[in-house]
Write an enzyme that holds these catalytic residues in place. Structure first.
Site, mmCIF file in Angstrom:
data_model
loop_
_atom_site.group_PDB
_atom_site.id
_atom_site.type_symbol
_atom_site.label_atom_id
_atom_site.label_comp_id
_atom_site.label_asym_id
_atom_site.label_seq_id
_atom_site.Cartn_x
_atom_site.Cartn_y
_atom_site.Cartn_z
ATOM 1 N N THR A 49 37.829 2.181 -9.742
ATOM 2 C CA THR A 49 36.615 1.449 -9.369
ATOM 3 C C THR A 49 35.978 2.073 -8.131
ATOM 4 O O THR A 49 34.760 2.263 -8.076
ATOM 5 C CB THR A 49 36.944 -0.036 -9.114
ATOM 6 O OG1 THR A 49 37.404 -0.629 -10.330
ATOM 7 C CG2 THR A 49 35.727 -0.795 -8.616
ATOM 8 N N GLN B 148 39.556 5.134 -18.832
ATOM 9 C CA GLN B 148 40.357 4.876 -20.034
ATOM 10 C C GLN B 148 40.795 6.159 -20.736
ATOM 11 O O GLN B 148 41.755 6.151 -21.503
ATOM 12 C CB GLN B 148 39.557 4.012 -21.017
ATOM 13 C CG GLN B 148 39.304 2.593 -20.556
ATOM 14 C CD GLN B 148 40.564 1.753 -20.492
ATOM 15 O OE1 GLN B 148 41.484 1.922 -21.291
ATOM 16 N NE2 GLN B 148 40.618 0.834 -19.538
ATOM 17 N N HIS C 77 46.941 3.961 -12.763
ATOM 18 C CA HIS C 77 47.742 2.949 -13.460
ATOM 19 C C HIS C 77 47.341 2.777 -14.917
ATOM 20 O O HIS C 77 48.005 2.067 -15.662
ATOM 21 C CB HIS C 77 47.695 1.608 -12.714
ATOM 22 C CG HIS C 77 46.397 0.874 -12.802
ATOM 23 N ND1 HIS C 77 46.267 -0.328 -13.449
ATOM 24 C CD2 HIS C 77 45.182 1.159 -12.290
ATOM 25 C CE1 HIS C 77 45.015 -0.753 -13.340
ATOM 26 N NE2 HIS C 77 44.343 0.136 -12.640
ATOM 27 N N THR D 184 43.343 7.812 5.735
ATOM 28 C CA THR D 184 44.604 8.516 5.502
ATOM 29 C C THR D 184 45.002 8.394 4.033
ATOM 30 O O THR D 184 45.075 7.291 3.482
ATOM 31 C CB THR D 184 45.718 7.928 6.388
ATOM 32 O OG1 THR D 184 45.328 8.074 7.757
ATOM 33 C CG2 THR D 184 47.036 8.640 6.149
ATOM 34 N N CYS E 147 38.163 -7.584 -16.926
ATOM 35 C CA CYS E 147 37.774 -8.062 -15.603
ATOM 36 C C CYS E 147 37.122 -9.435 -15.644
ATOM 37 O O CYS E 147 36.766 -9.983 -14.612
ATOM 38 C CB CYS E 147 36.834 -7.063 -14.937
ATOM 39 S SG CYS E 147 37.676 -5.549 -14.446
#
Length: 389
Positions: free
Chosen positions: A75, A186, A208, A244, A330
C-alpha cells in the site's frame, strides 16, 4: 475424552499468506541486525545483508539493485509511486490527469481519490474495463504527456484474480511518453516478472502476499524515473522512502521471493488444480455466478450466490472452520457490494452475495475437500437467512 477437531482451513491467501519456512529462517538469522547506516561493525554487517537482499530481489524481478526500494507495505509502495509520479508530472509539464480503472485495490483507488479531490485538484480519467474486469489497453494516440500525469493499472485483480494485459498498457504509455505505475501486489511471487522487459515506470509488491513477512513492501522504480515523493525525512532508499530500513524484513522478503519463484510453475499447477475443484463445486450450486475467468491467478476463486448475503456466507464458513473473504479484502465486514463487480456491470444485489476463496502454498487436498463438503450447505443456509436491507 474428546479429541481435537479438524484443523481450520485457511482460504484467504490473497489477503495474506502464511510465512514460508525460508523466510522465517532468514529472519531468525538476521534478528539482531539493527542499523544498516551505522559505521561500526554490526552496522556494516546489517548493510551487507540489506544490499544482498536488494540484489537478490532485483535479480528475481528483472531489475537493477538500485531500482529496488524497500517500503513498509505494498500500500505504501502504491502511494509513493502514484503520488510521486503525479506530482513530478505536474511540476515538470503541467500534466494534471490521473488515468485509472475503477476496479483497483483501495491502495490505488483511495490514492487516486485523494489526488483528484478538492485539495490536490488532479482530474480522473477512467480507464474502462471489460465484462471480466480487465482494464482496456489505451490507444497511445489518446494519451497526452501534457495532460496525463500518470496511468495506473493492477496486474492481477485482488478479488477476481483476473490477469491484465499490463505489457500492452505499458507499451502504449511508452509510445505516448506517459509514466505508468503497475500494482503487482497480487502478481509478484505468482507470475513471472521482468521489470525491464515490462517497461513500467514503477511497480509495487507486498512480501506477505507470497509468504514473506508482513509490513514489508517493494517498490521498483526505473533508474530514469522522476518522482516527487510525498515522504520527507531522510535520504534512505533514493530519497523516496526515508527512514531506517528493516534489515530483518528485507532478508525475509528476499528469501520468500526466492522460494516462491523457484516453486512457481509447480505451485501454479498444483494450486490451480485445487482451485478448479472448488469452482466445479460452485458451478454445481443452483444460480451460482463465477467471476474468475482465464487468464487468472491460479489460486483465486471469486463467485456470487444471488439471494445470499456475503457476510452471511463468511460467518457460516467461519463457524465451519473455514477462513474466507467477501468482496474486497479491505472492506470485509462492511455490508456493501464489491466495487470491482459493480464496475463490471454486476447488479448490486448480486454483487452483495460475493465470496472469495483464495488458495496458496499451504493449501492441501484435505482443505479443498472440506470446502467442497460444506459450501453447498452454507449457501443454502445463507439464502434461507435472506438479504439485509
Amino acid at each position: 475424552m474428546t479429541g481435537p477437531g479438524p484443523r481450520r482451513v485457511y482460504a484467504d491467501h490473497a489477503a495474506t499468506s502464511p510465512l514460508r519456512p525460508a523466510a522465517a529462517e532468514a529472519q531468525r538469522r538476521t534478528e539482531n541486525l539493527l542499523n544498516p547506516a551505522g559505521q561500526y561493525a554490526s552496522g556494516r554487517e546489517a548493510r551487507r545483508v540489506l544490499e544482498e537482499s536488494r540484489e537478490e530481489i532485483a535479480a528475481l524481478l528483472g531489475a537493477d539493485p538500485v531500482e529496488v526500494v524497500f517500503t513498509a507495505s505494498g500500500t505504501e509502495a502504491d502511494g509513493i509511486a502514484l503520488q510521486g509520479l503525479a506530482f513530478a508530472s505536474r511540476r515538470r509539464r503541467g500534466a494534471r490527469t490521473v488515468v485509472a480503472p475503477e476496479t483497483e485495490h483501495p491502495a490505488v483507488g483511495e490514492t487516486v481519490a485523494w489526488l483528484t479531490g478538492d485539495v490536490l485538484g488532479f482530474d480522473h480519467a477512467v480507464l474502462p474495463v471489460d465484462a471480466d474486469g480487465r482494464p482496456a489497453v489505451p490507444d497511445a494516440a489518446d494519451l497526452d504527456p501534457a495532460r496525463d500525469a500518470v496511468v495506473t493499472a493492477m496486474w492481477a485483480n485482488n478479488e477476481t484474480g483476473a490477469v491484465t494485459d499490463v505489457a500492452g498498457i505499458t507499451a502504449a504509455c511508452a509510445r505516448a511518453d506517459v509514466p505508468v505505475h503497475v500494482d503487482a501486489v497480487q502478481a509478484v511471487g505468482h507470475l513471472p516478472v521482468d521489470f525491464h522487459r515490462l517497461g513500467a515506470t514503477t511497480l509495487a509488491a507486498s512480501a506477505h502476499k507470497f509468504g514473506g513477512p508482513r509490513s514489508a513492501g517493494i517498490l521498483l522504480v526505473r533508474r530514469d524515473a522522476v518522482l516527487d515523493s510525498p515522504l520527507r525525512g531522510g535520504g534512505q532508499e533514493r530519497g523516496l522512502r526515508p527512514g531506517t530500513v528493516d534489515v530483518r524484513a528485507a532478508a525475509g522478503t528476499a528469501a520468500a521471493l526466492a522460494a516462491a519463484c523457484r516453486d512457481m510453475e509447480a505451485e501454479a499447477a498444483r494450486v490451480g488444480a485445487l482451485r478448479d475443484r472448488v469452482l466445479a463445486c460452485v458451478r454445481g450450486i443452483d444460480g451460482a455466478r463465477v467471476w474468475t475467468t482465464e487468464p487468472a491467478l491460479p489460486g483465486h476463486a471469486h463467485m456470487s450466490f444471488p439471494g445470499a448475503e456475503g457476510d452471511s456466507l463468511i460467518m457460516l464458513l467461519d463457524a465451519a472452520g473455514i477462513d474466507a473473504a467477501t468482496g474486497s479484502a479491505c472492506s470485509a465486514g462492511v455490508n456493501r457490494a464489491s466495487h470491482v463487480l459493480t464496475a463490471m456491470g454486476v447488479p448490486v444485489e448480486v454483487a452483495r452475495g460475493a465470496l472469495r476463496l483464495t488458495l496458496g502454498h499451504t493449501t492441501t487436498e484435505e482443505d479443498v475437500a472440506r470446502i467442497v463438503e460444506v459450501l453447498p450447505g452454507v449457501v443454502e443456509r445463507a439464502r434461507a437467512a435472506g438479504m439485509a436491507y
